[in-house]
Design a protein around this motif. Structure first.
Motif, PDB file in Angstrom:
ATOM      1  N   THR A 247      10.467   4.599   1.805  1.00  0.00           N
ATOM      2  CA  THR A 247      10.142   3.618   2.841  1.00  0.00           C
ATOM      3  C   THR A 247      10.504   4.164   4.217  1.00  0.00           C
ATOM      4  O   THR A 247      11.589   4.717   4.402  1.00  0.00           O
ATOM      5  CB  THR A 247      10.897   2.298   2.578  1.00  0.00           C
ATOM      6  OG1 THR A 247      10.521   1.808   1.305  1.00  0.00           O
ATOM      7  CG2 THR A 247      10.584   1.253   3.631  1.00  0.00           C
ATOM      8  N   THR A 248       9.605   3.988   5.158  1.00  0.00           N
ATOM      9  CA  THR A 248       9.858   4.471   6.519  1.00  0.00           C
ATOM     10  C   THR A 248      10.937   3.629   7.192  1.00  0.00           C
ATOM     11  O   THR A 248      11.185   2.475   6.816  1.00  0.00           O
ATOM     12  CB  THR A 248       8.579   4.397   7.372  1.00  0.00           C
ATOM     13  OG1 THR A 248       8.204   3.022   7.523  1.00  0.00           O
ATOM     14  CG2 THR A 248       7.449   5.204   6.749  1.00  0.00           C
ATOM     15  N   ALA A 249      11.533   4.198   8.205  1.00  0.00           N
ATOM     16  CA  ALA A 249      12.561   3.491   8.968  1.00  0.00           C
ATOM     17  C   ALA A 249      11.983   2.237   9.625  1.00  0.00           C
ATOM     18  O   ALA A 249      12.648   1.197   9.677  1.00  0.00           O
ATOM     19  CB  ALA A 249      13.164   4.411  10.020  1.00  0.00           C
ATOM     20  N   ASP A 250      10.741   2.317  10.107  1.00  0.00           N
ATOM     21  CA  ASP A 250      10.106   1.158  10.737  1.00  0.00           C
ATOM     22  C   ASP A 250       9.924   0.014   9.743  1.00  0.00           C
ATOM     23  O   ASP A 250      10.188  -1.145  10.060  1.00  0.00           O
ATOM     24  CB  ASP A 250       8.751   1.531  11.332  1.00  0.00           C
ATOM     25  CG  ASP A 250       8.869   2.337  12.616  1.00  0.00           C
ATOM     26  OD1 ASP A 250       9.975   2.373  13.196  1.00  0.00           O
ATOM     27  OD2 ASP A 250       7.856   2.929  13.023  1.00  0.00           O
ATOM     28  N   SER A 251       9.463   0.343   8.541  1.00  0.00           N
ATOM     29  CA  SER A 251       9.269  -0.695   7.521  1.00  0.00           C
ATOM     30  C   SER A 251      10.597  -1.302   7.106  1.00  0.00           C
ATOM     31  O   SER A 251      10.715  -2.516   6.948  1.00  0.00           O
ATOM     32  CB  SER A 251       8.553  -0.117   6.302  1.00  0.00           C
ATOM     33  OG  SER A 251       7.241   0.253   6.633  1.00  0.00           O
TER      34      SER A 251
ATOM     35  N   GLU B 149       0.845  -1.178   0.000  1.00  0.00           N
ATOM     36  CA  GLU B 149       0.000   0.000   0.000  1.00  0.00           C
ATOM     37  C   GLU B 149       0.882   1.229   0.000  1.00  0.00           C
ATOM     38  O   GLU B 149       1.658   1.441   0.913  1.00  0.00           O
ATOM     39  CB  GLU B 149      -0.875   0.017   1.246  1.00  0.00           C
ATOM     40  CG  GLU B 149      -2.233  -0.510   1.023  1.00  0.00           C
ATOM     41  CD  GLU B 149      -3.064  -0.387   2.286  1.00  0.00           C
ATOM     42  OE1 GLU B 149      -2.698   0.343   3.201  1.00  0.00           O
ATOM     43  OE2 GLU B 149      -4.088  -1.056   2.322  1.00  0.00           O
ATOM     44  N   HIS B 150       0.755   2.027  -1.039  1.00  0.00           N
ATOM     45  CA  HIS B 150       1.492   3.284  -1.108  1.00  0.00           C
ATOM     46  C   HIS B 150       0.521   4.402  -0.748  1.00  0.00           C
ATOM     47  O   HIS B 150      -0.411   4.672  -1.464  1.00  0.00           O
ATOM     48  CB  HIS B 150       2.020   3.535  -2.528  1.00  0.00           C
ATOM     49  CG  HIS B 150       3.032   2.536  -2.959  1.00  0.00           C
ATOM     50  ND1 HIS B 150       4.361   2.701  -2.723  1.00  0.00           N
ATOM     51  CD2 HIS B 150       2.917   1.344  -3.583  1.00  0.00           C
ATOM     52  CE1 HIS B 150       5.030   1.678  -3.208  1.00  0.00           C
ATOM     53  NE2 HIS B 150       4.164   0.835  -3.726  1.00  0.00           N
ATOM     54  N   SER B 151       0.762   5.039   0.351  1.00  0.00           N
ATOM     55  CA  SER B 151      -0.087   6.153   0.727  1.00  0.00           C
ATOM     56  C   SER B 151       0.687   7.442   0.487  1.00  0.00           C
ATOM     57  O   SER B 151       1.859   7.424   0.138  1.00  0.00           O
ATOM     58  CB  SER B 151      -0.499   6.049   2.186  1.00  0.00           C
ATOM     59  OG  SER B 151       0.620   6.220   3.018  1.00  0.00           O
ATOM     60  N   ASP B 152       0.045   8.577   0.686  1.00  0.00           N
ATOM     61  CA  ASP B 152       0.701   9.861   0.488  1.00  0.00           C
ATOM     62  C   ASP B 152       1.933  10.003   1.372  1.00  0.00           C
ATOM     63  O   ASP B 152       2.904  10.643   1.005  1.00  0.00           O
ATOM     64  CB  ASP B 152      -0.260  11.015   0.772  1.00  0.00           C
ATOM     65  CG  ASP B 152      -1.357  11.105  -0.278  1.00  0.00           C
ATOM     66  OD1 ASP B 152      -1.120  10.627  -1.413  1.00  0.00           O
ATOM     67  OD2 ASP B 152      -2.431  11.632   0.036  1.00  0.00           O
ATOM     68  N   SER B 153       1.890   9.391   2.527  1.00  0.00           N
ATOM     69  CA  SER B 153       3.025   9.495   3.436  1.00  0.00           C
ATOM     70  C   SER B 153       4.051   8.394   3.197  1.00  0.00           C
ATOM     71  O   SER B 153       5.000   8.253   3.948  1.00  0.00           O
ATOM     72  CB  SER B 153       2.541   9.443   4.882  1.00  0.00           C
ATOM     73  OG  SER B 153       1.923   8.204   5.129  1.00  0.00           O
ATOM     74  N   ALA B 154       3.844   7.630   2.153  1.00  0.00           N
ATOM     75  CA  ALA B 154       4.767   6.566   1.753  1.00  0.00           C
ATOM     76  C   ALA B 154       4.935   5.501   2.827  1.00  0.00           C
ATOM     77  O   ALA B 154       5.992   4.922   2.978  1.00  0.00           O
ATOM     78  CB  ALA B 154       6.120   7.135   1.339  1.00  0.00           C
ATOM     79  N   GLN B 155       3.897   5.230   3.579  1.00  0.00           N
ATOM     80  CA  GLN B 155       3.921   4.145   4.553  1.00  0.00           C
ATOM     81  C   GLN B 155       3.679   2.837   3.808  1.00  0.00           C
ATOM     82  O   GLN B 155       2.885   2.784   2.889  1.00  0.00           O
ATOM     83  CB  GLN B 155       2.817   4.339   5.591  1.00  0.00           C
ATOM     84  CG  GLN B 155       2.984   5.560   6.447  1.00  0.00           C
ATOM     85  CD  GLN B 155       4.064   5.377   7.491  1.00  0.00           C
ATOM     86  OE1 GLN B 155       4.268   4.273   7.986  1.00  0.00           O
ATOM     87  NE2 GLN B 155       4.752   6.437   7.798  1.00  0.00           N
ATOM     88  N   PHE B 156       4.330   1.776   4.219  1.00  0.00           N
ATOM     89  CA  PHE B 156       4.152   0.485   3.584  1.00  0.00           C
ATOM     90  C   PHE B 156       3.662  -0.510   4.622  1.00  0.00           C
ATOM     91  O   PHE B 156       4.196  -0.586   5.706  1.00  0.00           O
ATOM     92  CB  PHE B 156       5.476  -0.024   2.995  1.00  0.00           C
ATOM     93  CG  PHE B 156       6.023   0.868   1.941  1.00  0.00           C
ATOM     94  CD1 PHE B 156       5.491   0.855   0.660  1.00  0.00           C
ATOM     95  CD2 PHE B 156       7.066   1.726   2.212  1.00  0.00           C
ATOM     96  CE1 PHE B 156       5.992   1.667  -0.320  1.00  0.00           C
ATOM     97  CE2 PHE B 156       7.573   2.543   1.230  1.00  0.00           C
ATOM     98  CZ  PHE B 156       7.032   2.516  -0.045  1.00  0.00           C
TER      99      PHE B 156
END
Length: 123
Positions: free
Chosen positions: A74-78, A20-27
């Motif tokens: 990609t977020t640091a958490d992902s 899932e690509h959201s505006d905040s680029a969370q995966f």
């Protein structure tokens, strides 16, 4: 009366590994499990997996993880979650080691590529 239902696992969870690509680029790798699969989990449905279907999912998991990991959005958490998976030495159907083995890849060489990407992203 217990009724057994057979589902094609790839049809049933076709969206299980959609990114899932959201505006905040969370995966979120497993956010899109469809209703049919959830219903199967709550019932007496028997899901049969062929070796080819397992390999297809393993290949998709490995290639998606690599692509997501290398994406600067990609977020640091992902990224950390993927790195934990890559560094884990466990062996189960969808472990990093099993996915690499199933694809005929050297897990150590690919792990090094993940670490090289991480170093570049940390600069």
């Amino acid at each position: 009366m217990n009724q057994e239902v057979y589902l094609d696992p790839l049809d049933s969870i076709q969206e299980a590994i959609i990114i899932e690509h959201s505006d905040s680029a969370q995966f979120d790798l497993f956010a899109a499990i469809d209703e049919e699969f959830n219903a199967a989990l709550d019932s007496n449905v028997i899901i049969e997996w062929s070796a080819d279907q397992l390999r297809t999912l393993q290949d998709h998991l490995l290639s998606s993880s690599f692509s997501i990991f290398a994406d600067i959005r990609t977020t640091a958490d992902s990224r950390s979650e993927i790195l934990d998976w890559v560094l884990d030495e466990s062996k189960f159907p969808f472990s990093y080691l099993t996915c690499c083995s199933s694809m005929g890849l050297n897990h150590e060489e690919l792990r090094e590529k993940f670490l090289q990407i991480l170093k570049k992203l940390e600069k």
